[in-house]
Design a protein around this motif. Structure first.
Motif, PDB file in Angstrom:
ATOM      1  N   PRO B 339       0.811  -1.223   0.000  1.00  0.00           N
ATOM      2  CA  PRO B 339       0.000   0.000   0.000  1.00  0.00           C
ATOM      3  C   PRO B 339       0.846   1.275   0.000  1.00  0.00           C
ATOM      4  N   ASP B 340       1.970   1.232   0.703  1.00  0.00           N
ATOM      5  CA  ASP B 340       2.822   2.421   0.781  1.00  0.00           C
ATOM      6  C   ASP B 340       4.180   2.056   0.190  1.00  0.00           C
ATOM      7  N   TYR B 341       4.149   1.607  -1.056  1.00  0.00           N
ATOM      8  CA  TYR B 341       5.339   0.968  -1.620  1.00  0.00           C
ATOM      9  C   TYR B 341       6.532   1.911  -1.708  1.00  0.00           C
ATOM     10  N   LEU B 342       6.281   3.199  -1.931  1.00  0.00           N
ATOM     11  CA  LEU B 342       7.409   4.131  -2.072  1.00  0.00           C
ATOM     12  C   LEU B 342       8.216   4.231  -0.785  1.00  0.00           C
ATOM     13  N   ARG B 343       7.539   4.088   0.340  1.00  0.00           N
ATOM     14  CA  ARG B 343       8.250   4.103   1.606  1.00  0.00           C
ATOM     15  C   ARG B 343       8.760   2.707   1.963  1.00  0.00           C
ATOM     16  N   ASP B 344       7.877   1.705   1.761  1.00  0.00           N
ATOM     17  CA  ASP B 344       8.176   0.380   2.308  1.00  0.00           C
ATOM     18  C   ASP B 344       9.219  -0.398   1.521  1.00  0.00           C
ATOM     19  N   LEU B 345       9.390  -0.082   0.253  1.00  0.00           N
ATOM     20  CA  LEU B 345      10.312  -0.882  -0.556  1.00  0.00           C
ATOM     21  C   LEU B 345      11.664  -0.192  -0.767  1.00  0.00           C
ATOM     22  N   GLY B 346      11.881   0.906  -0.073  1.00  0.00           N
ATOM     23  CA  GLY B 346      13.225   1.487  -0.050  1.00  0.00           C
ATOM     24  C   GLY B 346      13.599   2.210  -1.325  1.00  0.00           C
ATOM     25  N   ARG B 347      14.871   2.405  -1.460  1.00  0.00           N
ATOM     26  CA  ARG B 347      15.429   3.232  -2.515  1.00  0.00           C
ATOM     27  C   ARG B 347      14.997   2.783  -3.915  1.00  0.00           C
ATOM     28  N   ASP B 348      14.934   1.481  -4.122  1.00  0.00           N
ATOM     29  CA  ASP B 348      14.584   0.976  -5.449  1.00  0.00           C
ATOM     30  C   ASP B 348      13.102   0.602  -5.552  1.00  0.00           C
ATOM     31  N   ALA B 349      12.288   1.263  -4.739  1.00  0.00           N
ATOM     32  CA  ALA B 349      10.870   0.895  -4.651  1.00  0.00           C
ATOM     33  C   ALA B 349      10.200   0.827  -6.021  1.00  0.00           C
TER      34      ALA B 349
END
Lengths: 417, 417
Positions: B339-349
């Motif tokens: 749901p919050d992939y830009l935050r949760d998946l880090g630099r290479d989200a």
């Protein structure tokens, strides 16, 4: 077509002699033989009636027969496909490896492997209470259980619980409201076995052991979608088959679209097809998230038609390999994590299927089925089928409650008009 | 409420100066500032108009402006969030990391992080052809692409292909039929770059290079479900964000229920909210299986309302963390793999999200969101929420086309009446 000929109408009452509890089998003796075209009224009971015996069993001869369980006599002893001596978990005969009370089987004359059985759902009626205190009212149960999707994901992980909620149908007949709920507390069954969880079907719940919550779901009315969760022909495999995981033989589809006016098509695997039905649901959402639906004893009226192998009188049955549901406006195809799990998962299939379920796999299955349907039944090429799926076919989560998780594809008939 | 005050009506024409192509960003200058309550008509273009430039671009000043691309001038140079020098794959500026032509952003006065933006979809109209040869007719494209679910699963694995089908809206206005289709063949874009697949948006397709199939989907009419695939506020993160994966900021939801009469609620992350819209769809099935819907340039009319943090005037917005769609009969919540992939998946989200998508994860997300909604917005306890989900909430596959796969939950309002 006009009304059916009187001699083709049949009635199967529910009782200890007309049900099999928790399993399917090609070896079951039929409770009725009918010719194609016959109309049959079949009574069914929900296995959750024992959540409130007062309202859903007492005074009802059929239910009292099926649920009869005293230290001396358990009329339907086997419940589930497990060992009769309960040597695995000690839960009871059949171990509850399968839970549904299924009425049948009905033998359809002339049905052979490779044919397709057409089951028209002409009517569905909830079974009213026969207890004078509740006479004529209709009740249902939802059990939020250990096999539900929520059970591993409570807000407070330390507070795992099972919750039963009893509902009543509104006088309008199109909605239900909650009467009360309770947390499951350990129950000792009449054979003396203790059940810390809902691990065996038909345990008579001792209401004196409960704390009832009477202030439940205030103001909420649940719209009804009456249907049967379980409609099945006998699987081709020998032995007993757990009634929970659905598959290409139909079974526990748990698709609420299987209501009055719908037709289910099932590929026949054994002589006579051997149709059984149960698991009445007053309502269910796509997903069946907490492990059960709004479970209710119901009576269905069905007409059976037979489509012989190689010459289906309905073109859309060409190539049918699994359950196809037809509603007035839609075709609905059923994908599963393992469509033919009894064959594909080997000797331990009935245990393995619970471990391996995946929505990703179920969608892949539904995608392939839908492509095949649009090609075989509608004459599209692969590219047309793929395009049409993207712009007009809806994929939904049928259930994540039954081991063999399901994704269904809904194809609007309006496409073809 | 009566008709809006005349001064509160606005119009955003589509053109090279009012679109951003393939990305979202909090840094984009607004094309319009409006106060809450304003009604705004916003023109949008489908990025697939270049599949048939004759029908969908020629003679239309807005479309000709946005799609203008000659060896000398590419009016909208950046297409996607990738490097402007195309140093990764050499596909073109922005690399096509994101494909949607988005009109906007619109700045809503007073909107601040923590508020909720309400977007009422008052009307949606397909954009008619401006080419005298096709004047007033409406066209759309479906592209069965390499990013579609079918691409790894053709019946003949050796025959991988992309297929474009061009449709026209029927005179009745409620259905579309296919005109012709073609397999993608390598195209050289006006900058001289060869595209063996549909790997960059807005490549003008040279129809002299094609073999057209005029006998396509004979007899089939696709029912229309006009909606916008992409409606978004700006994500909180800095930099450019690929327009393809949806998330808590909204974006490329690809839910066909976002049609006329529906309202979308989005949590605001940046001052002014910065609303953008595009990706018009004439129709789509749940799943968006082949990678695209029935893509069509469309004009929407919206009214914006603002709900200030901590004092939402609609109780069901309490605790809103992601996109909520309201239709006349339903609330629809959107679960995603992340749901919050830009935050949760880090630099290479933005790359990772394409690799990690899973329906199992998306269902878990939708389950939790729905439980939270029923508790926060409707005052149920956890057990009531779980039970209600099982018997009355439908979980469906929103899309498996957009990297961040989606499962939505449909909650009938009838429950609460």
């Amino acid at each position: 077509h006009g009304p059916p000929r009187p001699e083709a109408r049949h009635h199967v009452a529910v009782g200890a002699d007309t049900v099999h509890w928790g399993y399917l089998s090609r070896s079951l003796p039929p409770v009725l033989h009918v010719a194609p075209g016959a109309e049959v009224m079949i009574e069914t009971l929900t296995q959750h009636a024992s959540d409130d015996c007062e309202r859903m069993i007492k005074g009802d001869p059929g239910a009292e027969s099926v649920f009869h369980w005293t230290p001396d006599l358990k009329k339907v002893n086997r419940r589930g496909a497990g060992p009769l001596d309960a040597s695995i978990f000690g839960r009871g005969a059949g171990e509850g490896f399968g839970v549904h009370i299924l009425t049948g089987p009905v033998h359809i004359e002339g049905a052979e492997p490779g044919d397709v059985l057409e089951v028209q759902i002409l009517d569905i009626k909830p079974r009213p209470s026969a207890n004078p205190d509740h006479f004529g009212r209709c009740f249902a149960s939802n059990a939020s259980t250990w096999w539900g999707y929520q059970y591993s994901d409570f807000l407070d992980k330390a507070d795992r619980r099972e919750v039963v909620t009893i509902f009543e149908v509104e006088p309008s007949g199109d909605a239900a409201r909650a009467l009360y709920s309770y947390r499951w507390v350990p129950q000792i069954d009449p054979s003396g076995i203790r059940h810390d969880t809902i691990d065996y079907p038909g345990i008579p719940v001792d209401h004196s052991s409960l704390v009832k919550n009477l202030d439940v779901m205030r103001g909420i009315k649940v719209p009804l979608r009456p249907h049967f969760g379980c409609m099945s022909v006998a699987p081709r495999e020998t032995g007993l088959v757990d009634s929970i995981p659905p598959g290409n033989f139909g079974g526990n589809l748990d698709n609420w679209r299987a209501g009055k006016g719908a037709t289910l098509y099932l590929p026949v695997s054994v002589p006579g097809a051997l149709f059984s039905v149960g698991d009445g649901h007053l309502a269910q959402g796509d997903g069946e998230i907490d492990g059960t639906a709004l479970e209710c004893s119901m009576t269905g009226t069905f007409r059976f038609e037979l489509h012989k192998k190689g010459s289906p009188t309905k073109g859309f049955l060409r190539g049918l390999t699994g359950p196809l549901l037809e509603t007035p406006d839609e075709f609905v195809l059923h994908g599963f994590s393992y469509p033919d799990y009894l064959r594909d998962l080997g000797r331990d299939a009935q245990a393995e299927v619970y471990q391996r379920s995946s929505l990703n796999r179920a969608l892949r299955s539904a995608f392939r089925l839908t492509r095949r349907f649009l090609m075989d039944a509608r004459g599209l090429d692969e590219d047309e089928a793929t395009t049409l799926m993207s712009i007009a076919v809806d994929f939904g989560v049928t259930q994540v409650a039954d081991g063999n998780w399901g994704v269904h594809a809904t194809i609007p008939k309006a496409l073809f008009r």
